[in-house]
Write a protein that holds these residues in place. Structure first.
Motif, mmCIF file in Angstrom:
data_model
loop_
_atom_site.group_PDB
_atom_site.id
_atom_site.type_symbol
_atom_site.label_atom_id
_atom_site.label_comp_id
_atom_site.label_asym_id
_atom_site.label_seq_id
_atom_site.Cartn_x
_atom_site.Cartn_y
_atom_site.Cartn_z
ATOM 1 N N SER A 65 0.846 -1.189 0.024
ATOM 2 C CA SER A 65 0.174 -0.040 0.054
ATOM 3 C C SER A 65 0.895 1.140 0.016
ATOM 4 O O SER A 65 1.603 1.497 0.783
ATOM 5 C CB SER A 65 -1.054 -0.045 1.099
ATOM 6 O OG SER A 65 -1.584 1.256 1.016
ATOM 7 N N ASP A 66 1.024 1.966 -1.189
ATOM 8 C CA ASP A 66 1.687 3.210 -1.088
ATOM 9 C C ASP A 66 0.988 4.290 -0.777
ATOM 10 O O ASP A 66 -0.127 4.608 -0.830
ATOM 11 C CB ASP A 66 2.302 3.145 -2.814
ATOM 12 C CG ASP A 66 3.336 3.955 -3.157
ATOM 13 O OD1 ASP A 66 4.023 4.428 -1.937
ATOM 14 O OD2 ASP A 66 3.710 4.123 -3.954
ATOM 15 N N VAL A 67 1.984 5.179 -0.631
ATOM 16 C CA VAL A 67 1.218 6.516 -0.158
ATOM 17 C C VAL A 67 2.440 7.777 -0.201
ATOM 18 O O VAL A 67 3.444 7.285 -0.502
ATOM 19 C CB VAL A 67 0.915 6.368 1.413
ATOM 20 C CG1 VAL A 67 2.166 6.414 2.328
ATOM 21 C CG2 VAL A 67 -0.205 7.584 1.764
ATOM 22 N N CYS A 68 2.106 8.959 0.002
ATOM 23 C CA CYS A 68 3.101 9.925 0.016
ATOM 24 C C CYS A 68 3.957 9.784 0.969
ATOM 25 O O CYS A 68 3.651 9.279 2.162
ATOM 26 C CB CYS A 68 2.243 11.324 0.207
ATOM 27 S SG CYS A 68 3.308 12.479 0.531
ATOM 28 N N LYS A 69 5.213 9.995 0.788
ATOM 29 C CA LYS A 69 6.132 9.452 1.814
ATOM 30 C C LYS A 69 6.195 10.721 2.624
ATOM 31 O O LYS A 69 7.142 10.560 3.841
ATOM 32 C CB LYS A 69 7.581 9.187 0.970
ATOM 33 C CG LYS A 69 7.640 8.594 -0.113
ATOM 34 C CD LYS A 69 6.977 7.146 0.083
ATOM 35 C CE LYS A 69 6.653 6.398 -1.338
ATOM 36 N NZ LYS A 69 5.717 6.735 -2.186
ATOM 37 N N HIS A 70 5.745 11.802 2.632
ATOM 38 C CA HIS A 70 5.892 12.819 3.597
ATOM 39 C C HIS A 70 7.554 13.057 3.820
ATOM 40 O O HIS A 70 7.992 13.072 5.098
ATOM 41 C CB HIS A 70 5.212 12.755 4.929
ATOM 42 C CG HIS A 70 3.649 12.840 4.545
ATOM 43 N ND1 HIS A 70 3.002 13.758 4.421
ATOM 44 C CD2 HIS A 70 3.080 11.600 4.118
ATOM 45 C CE1 HIS A 70 1.628 13.641 4.063
ATOM 46 N NE2 HIS A 70 1.562 12.364 3.659
ATOM 47 N N CYS A 71 8.328 12.988 3.010
ATOM 48 C CA CYS A 71 9.671 13.155 2.954
ATOM 49 C C CYS A 71 10.289 14.370 4.086
ATOM 50 O O CYS A 71 9.749 15.436 3.943
ATOM 51 C CB CYS A 71 10.297 13.574 1.652
ATOM 52 S SG CYS A 71 9.564 12.708 0.232
ATOM 53 N N ALA A 72 11.379 13.860 4.621
ATOM 54 C CA ALA A 72 11.974 14.987 5.557
ATOM 55 C C ALA A 72 12.295 15.912 4.564
ATOM 56 O O ALA A 72 12.278 17.381 5.112
ATOM 57 C CB ALA A 72 13.234 14.359 6.416
ATOM 58 N N ASN A 73 12.817 15.806 3.515
ATOM 59 C CA ASN A 73 13.286 16.729 2.756
ATOM 60 C C ASN A 73 12.356 16.768 1.384
ATOM 61 O O ASN A 73 12.533 15.909 0.606
ATOM 62 C CB ASN A 73 14.861 16.883 2.211
ATOM 63 C CG ASN A 73 15.691 16.857 3.415
ATOM 64 O OD1 ASN A 73 15.393 17.422 4.563
ATOM 65 N ND2 ASN A 73 16.564 15.887 3.465
ATOM 66 N N ALA A 74 11.244 17.541 1.212
ATOM 67 C CA ALA A 74 10.188 17.189 0.249
ATOM 68 C C ALA A 74 10.446 17.981 -0.775
ATOM 69 O O ALA A 74 10.405 19.189 -0.949
ATOM 70 C CB ALA A 74 8.991 17.271 0.842
ATOM 71 N N GLY A 75 10.705 17.499 -1.768
ATOM 72 C CA GLY A 75 10.874 17.780 -3.100
ATOM 73 C C GLY A 75 9.550 18.871 -3.518
ATOM 74 O O GLY A 75 9.829 19.970 -4.037
ATOM 75 N N CYS A 76 8.480 18.347 -3.434
ATOM 76 C CA CYS A 76 7.350 19.249 -3.741
ATOM 77 C C CYS A 76 7.215 20.435 -2.916
ATOM 78 O O CYS A 76 6.871 21.438 -3.211
ATOM 79 C CB CYS A 76 6.041 18.194 -3.525
ATOM 80 S SG CYS A 76 5.798 17.738 -1.658
ATOM 81 N N LEU A 77 7.639 20.293 -1.679
ATOM 82 C CA LEU A 77 7.497 21.399 -0.742
ATOM 83 C C LEU A 77 8.643 22.668 -1.363
ATOM 84 O O LEU A 77 8.250 23.500 -1.430
ATOM 85 C CB LEU A 77 7.585 21.010 0.657
ATOM 86 C CG LEU A 77 7.540 21.887 1.810
ATOM 87 C CD1 LEU A 77 7.147 21.260 2.838
ATOM 88 C CD2 LEU A 77 8.426 23.060 1.902
ATOM 89 N N ASP A 78 9.463 22.214 -1.416
ATOM 90 C CA ASP A 78 10.729 23.032 -1.909
ATOM 91 C C ASP A 78 10.255 23.598 -3.222
ATOM 92 O O ASP A 78 10.676 24.779 -3.373
ATOM 93 C CB ASP A 78 12.116 22.374 -1.785
ATOM 94 C CG ASP A 78 12.830 22.064 -0.705
ATOM 95 O OD1 ASP A 78 12.001 22.551 0.388
ATOM 96 O OD2 ASP A 78 13.856 21.419 -0.694
#
Ligand SMILES: Nc1nc2c(c(=O)[nH]1)N[C@H]1C(S)=C(S)[C@@H](COP(=O)(O)OP(=O)(O)OC[C@H]3O[C@@H](n4cnc5c(=O)[nH]c(N)nc54)[C@H](O)[C@@H]3O)O[C@H]1N2
Ligand SMILES: Nc1nc2c(c(=O)[nH]1)N[C@H]1C(S)=C(S)[C@@H](COP(=O)(O)OP(=O)(O)OC[C@H]3O[C@@H](n4cnc5c(=O)[nH]c(N)nc54)[C@H](O)[C@@H]3O)O[C@H]1N2
Ligand code: SF4
Ligand code: SF4
Ligand code: SF4
Ligand code: SF4
Ligand code: SF4
Ligand SMILES: [Mo]
Lengths: 280, 897, 391
Positions: free
Chosen positions: A98-111
């Protein structure tokens, strides 16, 4: 206090309750009705209207046209037959994840987001503010996991909110709540890490020696993932990158290079124009 | 189980994590197999051979649980010496009547005595009553040979019967590789005994066969031999279907049962005394039968049930001998014009019923029919399906919108016999009403219409108690009052009875279903609504979480969890035991569960030589519902097709029966050889028809529900499995040049169905008798209407039934398959025209001369029809929906946590 | 007509059909596709589905890259010309200022049209984020627009063109400090021409991110080339004095210099891009557009056309000037479109992304075995499945 997900694929039964619960809670529209033939996966990928997506990967022993599954887990119990049987992540595997947004610590989308629509909220999760997003679409190619997507219909970018609204009310995310087998575990990221590391140890002790964590201890520019996974095959098998790169990781160099190029070309131009004057 | 009971499967996963070994036996590698430790492929319809092989393995290797088998089962009981086994008679037991496809069962009994069963159709179908027959069980226990040497004792019969079920034979019949089979056998036997138990879970992969009942019987024999019944972690667990399907067998919607598994009287049971005499078991618990039937009749007819009028017994309708109103025969009756009207409550057999094309056709012969369903299902639209001209259909159809589960109070009885109460979350919209509302108001109106009738036939209607209090604007009956009636009360003061022990046969108590007695022990105290878990360290099997019938007992026959002396077989498997210190030193049964035994009957108590009822059983006869108190390895009574299970091929099979060349299929199977129900070959013993070389099985997907009525209108579910597909193995696909995504057409004598091909290694060709058999898998959730549509898989299936419970054989049949779409092109009616009806029109007269559709609306637009928002969604609706969503989810949230 | 299943969804990504199309696009024929017998994990991709998402950008964006580029280029040249170009370049400066304003006016329109929610374009101005080239670019474009507006106004007032020289507005415009603003405009021109390259490079798209450090300079070079070409082309329209010819020659020279820079950077970019990733720019439709149109027609040809005259120090023929300038501009346009579209293809190609994100196995992430060794010791071996819903 960062909250996130530990998705343990060895507990997933592929029921898609998470996918449906997410759609229901977030009132997401359907993606269309189409038979893909990709095992039991007909929703194909994460996107603007699918924030949880269950992947199905068939790896059957003696597969007619597949690679060997790379499973060194529970050794071959039964051999020499047309139909083999060795079970739980043994030589016959039907992987579900079950895949989902990774909520990355350093998020490309956010940056990447030029409007500040994407924020890191008080739970440490990456959240798109729908009232701010103007649909520029730049976050979409900036996600190293292909998660966030601008909706064709609505014009804005959407992805898992990690149930920000539910978290605010002290509820666990809808997908985790719906998961019947605790394949999706929600909680404090530190605790989940500890739990997950322990789980890897257990699985190895039980012979599932392919088990490993994805998104915890790697040295990548995206940093630890607040939604991380326990996998039993190469990340690519699950449509995950081996080494995700934060697109903005080396952006300084890129600015610098461009600035230098600007200087150089500017100087050359100036010289050209200047040279002309001297000669005249 | 992961596919169809995903929430239940969490416990399996938990068990796996705690070290249990999970084995999955299925023709297809499914989501369950993916999470099992061992997967054993099996050809559809060959489970008796597989389980029989296990039984043989246990017997040959002396792995049976000695003391348990000897003391708790009928292994030592001597059987009539006239009895002949299938092994002696080449595929039939003694007493077979070739012309009638039935048995005279008198030779099957215990030596010199007839033994009643707890429940079953036998009496209804044969008219035989136990007590009228030859010898009575109360004259003493049946003859036994405790050394198990007597050639006529059950144990020896069993051994001989299964001797040919060797691993080789299992492989030949089932296609299961021998080493896989042996691994299963080893795992199961190693995991059984005093310290360990093995559980079997099954659902319709075992039942939907012409040998459905015998499949379960085989498992029962195996589990008894291994000592796995009545013990924690053991048992044979039926994973039931719809939310309250268990409830609807307990308080049945079946033609031949009254509530609490009491059989419907036959015409032959002229008086109440006859009836009681027929059903009352002289020995064992069911000696109490009169208490239950009298209390039931008191609940039905109240003051109108007196000793003088046989407690109103004559008000009950009586069945004719061998006149079967079961589900499938019903359609043939419709077809033949013998049935004029039909009520359909929450069923969509126009898609979900095997033989669905015939069923839709049969409905067109009705004068009228009423369909109550939250959705406008295909069953309410038969008049326009199959390209028929509605003008030619004379049936008057009343479609009544039904309230959803969340729109009504009530209880659901789940697969583990747990009654769980649920509260209404919101009122039903528009004209939608609950079933209770409909039945109560229909009853009231009918009683009003016939108020002044003096006709004999109207008396039952007027005699019944029909005084449920009505509440609120829509005059909804108070369901609690129904619950109170079911649980039982004292007639004199209307106080609730605490349980069935207090029911009487003198008319002083009324109880709507004796096995449910006690779940509302006091007015206003509904135990089905309780939700309390065991505290840490407490062991009551979560007894305060809802209420399990009977008597809140969580494991049936749990007396067997203790050894004959009353001590737990092992510490690890402790459940119920005899504690001498209790009851002032006189001792009592106690434990983690409600003991399924007379609480004060000591384990050492002997059976009274000539006793009646429970007196006839000793303190170590745990199976108290059976007249001899023993688990039946051999069933001397109650089954139509034999006291022991034996392997027969499905009615339509791609192969011969290697055990009995002359008897391919169950000789007692109920078939209907009619032009509207053609078979692919002679169902009983024809050779396989080469025209239909493939084995076909039908099943479910997690993403849909049964006929799809509830899921095909739901965007979120439909997108997950949008089209009918068939699973085929790569070898077959290569032979036919088929790739995933291609159209294929599957054909039987009943018709053809087109589906997308899903070529997958999860399906494997099987080697059966040296021949390659391809199994094709076809889910059956699609039909002509909905947001996704597709062909009806059940159009392929013939009606051919198990003789005992009349279940269809949808799991194993034969077919042909080719690449391409079906010949008729796109003969699937589209989902179009009915849209106008849905929008709120009351009567759709588009088909004015013919079928008339009287349509009541739920008045909530598309709400029940599509749950997902439309794909193109205007912004406000998202916000509105988001606001609306939390409130409802919050309520359920609160309850779950 | 029952064949709904074959209809595309999500830009054809998800259909069998789409799969086939994609396969063809990537050079595999249908026949090869047919051989894919079962839906399995052939190779190690997920049914050959994209691993990342390509941008939703429509043609406005590459077109903007071009227009903005031209604007940036002319601004750089015009600004410098104003500062150091002397009298000879007055006309250059004038044209540059007008062209820059034109570009600065069209560009935001193109950008806004492409937004999912155009009415929210101003949300871009809520924040400034150095991490987001798009944010930086927005502010650059805005400033560029303001400065270009000011400069154009100044120019117009001086030219008595639209803005009357002596009107109060005209006076006001003439009061603007045009020299400092020219410097600023030149700098912003660099920003405008270069940031778009960084914008593409700072994504997960293999084709753009690989050799991403070169994309800004590369775009900038094209920008300058196009700016020069635009100025050269517009200069051709008027019959001028020898001074004018000289100025034109200098601008031609700038075009050639940037053309050479383009070629150099392109060679470096190609060298740094592995074949799997570079595929869409080497083959297929966009590969052809790029190779023939952008590189061949837009870089090599103009340089080749101009160089003979320039090496010999001879004035360039008008035809050659027009041809070279037009080729440069067309090439610039082709380049922007080809790179954007090929980038989309590269985003759809899981193998390209795998190549891009491949690490040394075990380098970034501990192997399963290492992880097992790192795992804390536990008492039991169980995970809580059923009994854990106490939250
Ligand atoms: N998601 C979902 N859940 C459901 C339902 C649903 O429609 N959808 N329906 C509910 C209902 S009404 C019911 S009755 C239950 C049914 O639950 P299940 O019995 O689990 O349902 P099926 O999928 O029909 O059949 C189960 C399996 O039997 C296998 N099978 C077929 N033939 C044979 C055979 O001869 N031997 C053996 N050993 N296996 C065989 C099939 O391959 C299939 O995998 O599920 C309930 N739960
Ligand atoms: N080929 C093949 N055929 C099969 C099977 C198989 O395995 N293979 N399985 C068989 C089995 S086990 C089953 S149970 C049947 C199921 O077959 P059906 O029972 O015919 O199918 P469902 O779609 O479950 O129909 C239930 C209906 O009840 C409605 N409903 C839901 N809630 C309510 C309510 O509160 N009130 C009312 N009035 N209606 C309500 C739903 O909308 C739906 O239309 O299919 C059988 N047919
Ligand atoms: S996975 Fe993608 S969308 Fe999610 S936080 Fe990371 S970069 Fe953003
Ligand atoms: S589309 Fe929305 S969320 Fe994504 S970068 Fe643009 S403004 Fe931010
Ligand atoms: S956390 Fe919420 S939004 Fe995210 S996938 Fe789960 S249910 Fe959907
Ligand atoms: S709900 Fe849980 S078990 Fe079901 S598919 Fe999602 S993660 Fe897997
Ligand atoms: S649908 Fe209901 S009964 Fe069936 S598995 Fe899910 S929760 Fe259990
Ligand atoms: Mo069922």
């Amino acid at each position: 206090m960062t909250k996130g997900f530990f998705t343990d694929t060895t507990l997933c039964i592929g029921c898609k309750a998470c996918e449906v619960a997410c759609k229901q809670w977030n009132q997401l529209p359907g993606d269309g009705y189409e038979f893909t033939g990709m095992s039991y996966d007909n929703t194909v990928a994460l996107g603007s209207t699918t924030w949880r997506h269950v992947a199905f990967i068939e790896q059957m022993a003696g597969q007619s046209n597949g690679t060997s599954n790379g499973a060194t887990a529970i050794a071959e119990r039964v051999s020499g037959h047309e139909a083999r049987s060795a079970g739980f992540l043994g030589e016959n595997r039907w992987l579900m994840m079950s895949d989902v947004c990774k909520h990355c610590a350093n998020a490309g989308c956010l940056d990447a987001c030029p409007t500040g629509a994407i924020i890191r909220n008080e739970f440490g999760d990456v959240y798109v503010q729908p009232d701010v997003c103007n649909g520029c679409g730049y976050c979409q190619p900036a996600c190293p996991f292909g998660v966030i997507e601008v909706s064709h219909d609505d014009g804005r970018a959407w992805k898992c909110t990690l149930c920000y609204d539910r978290q605010k009310d002290g509820l666990e995310p809808a997908c985790a709540k719906a998961c019947p087998t605790q394949s999706i575990q929600f909680g404090e990221i530190e605790e989940l890490h500890a739990q997950a590391r322990e789980r890897v140890g257990m699985l190895h002790a039980r012979g599932v020696t392919d088990a490993y964590l994805y998104g915890v201890d790697e040295q990548t520019s995206v940093g630890p993932l607040n939604a991380f996974f326990l996998l039993v095959d190469q990340p690519e098998v699950y449509n995950l990158p081996e080494t995700p790169h934060l697109p903005q990781a080396k952006i300084g160099t890129k600015y610098l290079a461009t600035a230098l190029a600007g200087l150089a070309l500017g100087a050359a131009t100036a010289l050209t124009l200047l040279g002309g004057r001297r000669r005249s | 189980m992961a596919e169809c009971h995903p929430v239940g499967f969490r416990f399996v996963m938990e068990a796996r994590e705690r070290g249990a070994k999970i084995i999955h036996v299925d023709p297809r590698y499914t989501r369950t197999s993916a999470n099992a430790d061992l997967y054993a492929p099996i050809r559809p319809g060959s489970d008796i051979a597989f389980l029989g092989g296990l039984i043989n393995y246990v017997l040959q290797n002396d792995l049976w649980f000695k003391e348990y088998v000897l003391r708790y089962t009928n292994a030592s009981t001597i059987i009539n010496s006239d009895f002949k086994d299938t092994e002696d008679l080449e595929g039939v037991f003694s007493g077979f009547d070739e012309a009638d496809h039935s048995y005279d069962t008198s030779s099957w009994t215990y030596q010199g005595m007839s033994v009643p069963t707890a429940a079953g159709q036998h009496q209804a179908m044969t008219g035989e009553s136990y007590s009228h027959r030859i010898q009575r069980a109360e004259e003493g226990p049946p003859p036994r040979d405790e050394t198990l040497q007597d050639p006529h004792c059950v144990f020896q019969i069993l051994k001989r019967h299964f001797a040919r079920y060797t691993p080789e034979m299992v492989e030949r019949i089932c296609g299961t590789p021998q080493d896989v089979f042996l691994e299963v056998a080893k795992s199961i036997t190693e995991n059984s005994g005093t310290d360990r138990t093995t559980a079997f879970c099954y659902a319709v992969g075992w039942t939907q066969h012409s040998v459905g009942v015998q499949n379960i019987r085989t498992a029962a024999i195996l589990q008894l031999l291994l000592g796995n019944i009545g013990r924690p972690g053991g048992g044979i667990l039926a994973l039931r279907g719809h939310a309250a399907i268990q409830g609807s067998t307990d308080i049945p919607t079946l033609f031949n049962l009254l509530p609490g598994y009491i059989q419907m009287p036959l015409e032959a049971n002229e008086t109440f005394e006859d009836f009681v005499h027929t059903l009352q078991a002289p020995t064992g618990w069911l000696y109490n039968f009169p208490k239950y039937i009298v209390s039931l009749l008191k609940a039905f007819y109240g003051e109108n049930a007196t000793r003088d009028n046989e407690w109103g017994y004559q008000y009950l309708p009586k069945l004719k001998q061998n006149d079967i109103y079961s589900y499938f025969p019903m359609f043939f009756k419709m077809m033949d014009g013998q049935m004029k009207g039909l009520f359909v409550f929450g069923e969509n057999f126009a898609v979900g019923g095997p033989g669905s094309r015939m069923e839709r056709q049969a409905m067109r012969k009705l004068n009228w029919c009423v369909v109550r369903d939250p959705f406008l299902v295909e069953t309410a639209e038969f008049w326009r399906l199959d390209d028929v001209d509605p003008v030619t259909v004379d049936t008057e159809v009343f479609y009544m919108p039904a309230a959803w589960g969340a729109e009504k109070d009530g209880s659901l009885t789940n697969t583990q016999r747990l009654l769980q109460w649920h509260d209404k979350a919101l009122d039903p919209p528009g004209d939608a009403r609950s079933e209770t509302w409909f039945m109560v108001h229909l009853g009231m109106r009918l009683r009003d219409l016939y108020r002044d009738s003096a006709q004999e036939r109207d008396k039952p209607l007027l005699a019944m108690t029909w005084d449920y209090p009505l509440e609120g604007a829509i005059q909804e009956p108070r369901v609690e009052s129904v619950a109170e009636e079911i649980s039982g009360y004292r007639v004199a003061d209307g106080t609730q009875v605490p349980g069935y022990h207090e029911l009487n046969d003198d008319g002083s108590t009324a109880c709507g279903c004796w096995i449910y007695s006690g779940y509302v022990p006091e007015k206003g105290r509904n135990l089905a609504a309780s939700r309390e878990r065991d505290k840490p360290g407490e062991h009551t099997n979560n007894s305060r979480w809802a209420w399990a019938w009977p008597a809140n007992r969580r494991i049936l026959y749990n007396r067997a969890s203790a050894d004959p002396e009353g001590n737990p077989w092992s510490e690890r498997k402790r459940l119920v035991w005899w504690d001498q210190s209790l009851n002032d030193g006189k001792g009592a049964w106690t434990g983690y569960d409600v003991p399924d035994f007379e609480v004060q009957k000591a384990p050492t108590a002997d059976a009274a030589e000539q006793g009646l009822g429970m007196e006839a059983l000793s303190g170590s006869d745990p199976f108290i519902m059976l007249a001899d108190g023993r688990g039946w390895l051999y069933a001397p009574h109650g089954l139509r097709d034999g006291p022991l299970p034996t392997h027969y091929e499905p009615l339509e099979s791609p192969t011969e029966n290697p055990l009995y060349p002359a008897r391919r299929s169950n000789p007692c199977a109920m078939t209907f050889n009619r032009p509207d129900n053609p078979y692919n070959d002679n169902p009983y013993h024809g050779p396989p028809n080469p025209k239909y070389p493939y084995a076909l099985t039908t099943y479910r997907l997690t993403e849909h529900h049964t006929s799809g009525a509830m899921s095909r209108w739901n965007t979120w579910l439909s997108e997950l499995q949008p089209e009918l597909f068939a699973e085929i193995n790569p070898q077959l696909a290569a032979e036919k040049g088929i790739q995933t995504g291609d159209w294929i057409t599957i054909t039987t004598a009943r018709g053809q169905v087109q589906a997308r091909a899903l070529v997958t290694d999860r399906m494997r060709p099987m080697r059966i008798e040296g021949q390659t058999i391809h199994v094709i898998g076809l889910p059956y959730h699609w039909g002509p209407t909905g947001v996704v549509t597709g062909d009806v898989a059940n159009d392929l299936i013939a009606v051919g039934l198990d003789p005992n419970v009349m279940i269809h054989e949808a799991k194993a049949l034969t077919c042909d398959m080719r690449k391409g779409r079906k010949e008729t092109g796109v003969a699937i009616p589209s989902g179009g025209p009915h849209a106008s009806v849905r929008e709120g029109g009351t009567i759709d007269r588009s088909a004015s001369e013919g079928a008339e559709m009287v349509h009541f609306d739920r008045h909530d637009g598309a709400r029940p029809l599509t749950t997902g928002l439309p794909r193109r969604q205007p912004e406000p609706s998202r916000e509105v929906a988001r606001e609306a969503a939390p409130s409802t989810s919050e309520t359920s949230e609160a309850r779950h946590d | 007509m029952m064949d709904r299943g074959r209809q595309g969804r999500r830009d054809g990504q998800t259909t069998l059909q789409g799969d086939r199309q994609m396969h063809e696009r990537q050079g595999g024929g249908v026949a090869e596709m047919e051989m894919r017998q079962t839906p399995q994990t052939a190779g190690a991709t997920y049914y050959n589905r994209p691993m990342i998402k390509k941008p939703t950008w429509r043609w406005f964006i590459p077109f903007y890259f071009f227009i903005g580029g031209v604007g940036g280029g002319v601004a750089l040249i015009g600004g410098l010309a104003d500062l150091i170009g002397g009298q000879r370049h007055r006309a250059t400066v004038r044209r540059a200022r007008y062209i820059a304003l034109g570009a600065a006016m069209i560009s935001p329109l193109l950008l806004i049209i492409d937004l999912g929610r155009p009415q929210r374009f101003h949300h871009m101005l809520r924040v400034f984020k150095a991490s987001s080239p798009l944010s930086v670019g927005t502010w650059v474009l805005l400033s560029f627009g303001l400065v270009s507006g000011a400069q154009a106004a100044h120019q117009a007032a001086e030219d008595n063109f639209i803005l009357r020289r002596e009107s109060w507005l005209g006076r006001l415009a003439r009061l603007l400090p045009s020299k400092p603003l020219s410097l600023l405009q030149a700098a912003l021109g660099v920003g405008l021409g270069g940031y778009t390259g960084i914008l593409l490079a700072a994504t997960a798209i293999p084709l753009w991110a690989t050799a991403g450090v070169l994309l800004g300079p590369f775009f900038l070079a094209t920008t300058l080339a196009c700016g020069a070409a635009a100025l050269a082309l517009t200069a051709v329209l008027r019959r001028g004095t020898p001074e004018d010819d000289k100025a034109r020659a200098e601008i031609q020279m700038v075009a050639t210099i940037s053309g050479v820079a383009q070629i150099g950077l392109e060679v470096a970019r190609e060298a740094m891009t592995p074949p799997t990733i570079g595929k869409p720019l080497r083959s297929g439709t966009w590969g052809m557009v790029y190779r023939i149109g952008a590189v061949g027609g837009g870089m090599l040809a103009p340089v080749a056309l101009r160089l003979p005259a320039q090496l010999r120090g001879r004035p360039m023929g008008r035809a050659i000037t027009v041809a070279a300038a037009s080729l440069t501009l067309a090439g610039g346009l082709a380049e922007r479109f080809a790179i954007v579209e090929a980038g989309k293809q590269s985003a759809d190609d899981p193998e390209a992304y795998q190549e891009f994100s491949a690490g040394q196995p075990g380098a970034a992430r501990p192997t399963p075995q290492q992880q097992a060794l790192m795992a804390p010791k536990t008492k039991g071996v169980k995970a809580r499945v059923a009994a854990s819903d106490t939250r």
